[in-house]
Design a protein around this motif. Sequence first.
Motif, PDB file in Angstrom:
ATOM      1  N   GLY A  94       0.781  -1.225   0.000  1.00  0.00           N
ATOM      2  CA  GLY A  94       0.000   0.000   0.000  1.00  0.00           C
ATOM      3  C   GLY A  94       0.809   1.269   0.000  1.00  0.00           C
ATOM      4  O   GLY A  94       0.256   2.341   0.210  1.00  0.00           O
ATOM      5  N   ILE A  95       2.123   1.200  -0.239  1.00  0.00           N
ATOM      6  CA  ILE A  95       2.928   2.420  -0.253  1.00  0.00           C
ATOM      7  C   ILE A  95       3.540   2.628  -1.623  1.00  0.00           C
ATOM      8  O   ILE A  95       3.383   3.686  -2.231  1.00  0.00           O
ATOM      9  N   PHE A  96       4.246   1.631  -2.147  1.00  0.00           N
ATOM     10  CA  PHE A  96       4.884   1.743  -3.452  1.00  0.00           C
ATOM     11  C   PHE A  96       3.874   1.432  -4.555  1.00  0.00           C
ATOM     12  O   PHE A  96       3.005   0.585  -4.394  1.00  0.00           O
ATOM     13  N   THR A  97       4.020   2.097  -5.694  1.00  0.00           N
ATOM     14  CA  THR A  97       3.077   1.915  -6.796  1.00  0.00           C
ATOM     15  C   THR A  97       3.745   1.362  -8.044  1.00  0.00           C
ATOM     16  O   THR A  97       3.235   1.545  -9.132  1.00  0.00           O
ATOM     17  N   GLU A  98       4.884   0.718  -7.904  1.00  0.00           N
ATOM     18  CA  GLU A  98       5.589   0.204  -9.068  1.00  0.00           C
ATOM     19  C   GLU A  98       4.739  -0.835  -9.792  1.00  0.00           C
ATOM     20  O   GLU A  98       4.029  -1.616  -9.169  1.00  0.00           O
TER      21      GLU A  98
END
Length: 155
Positions: free
Chosen positions: A85-89
């Motif tokens: 839920g933090i990185f959007t890679e």
Amino acid sequence: MSLVMLFFALLFMGGWPAALTALGYAVATLVRVRSLDWVRSEGHPAVRLLVPTPAYRRFDVALAVTALLADLWFISLVVTFGSDGIFTEGWMGYPGMMDPAGQTYQADAVNALRTTAWWTFGTAALCRCWITAGVQLCVLPSAAWWIGSFDTYYR
């Protein structure tokens, strides 16, 4: 879940036993070579101090492998928890927004990786473990740069 995230998740789950096994091997190597010379007896004093004996080099290699496995586990921990839920890679999949309080996670993770790199490098250099010091200078700062380049939900 993509194959890369599956790799990081498996590394996170199985990395700590591998690192502990390598640490056991490094300790066994240290016990085996403790009676041998750790400092050269001939040559210039600087060379005697800086160039390790073969017995000490064996310990340094075992310690470098341990440090590398521990570093990979630490990196996989950061990536696995950040993918929730933090990185959007794109290679992480799209888990959706799950952590509204994770605004400083990326900066904290990068700072933790850099701080760990410098402390472990300093300790290894102080103990004349040159291979381990090199591993620490190559792996963790590169991982901090890589993780710092991730897109997040917050920027």
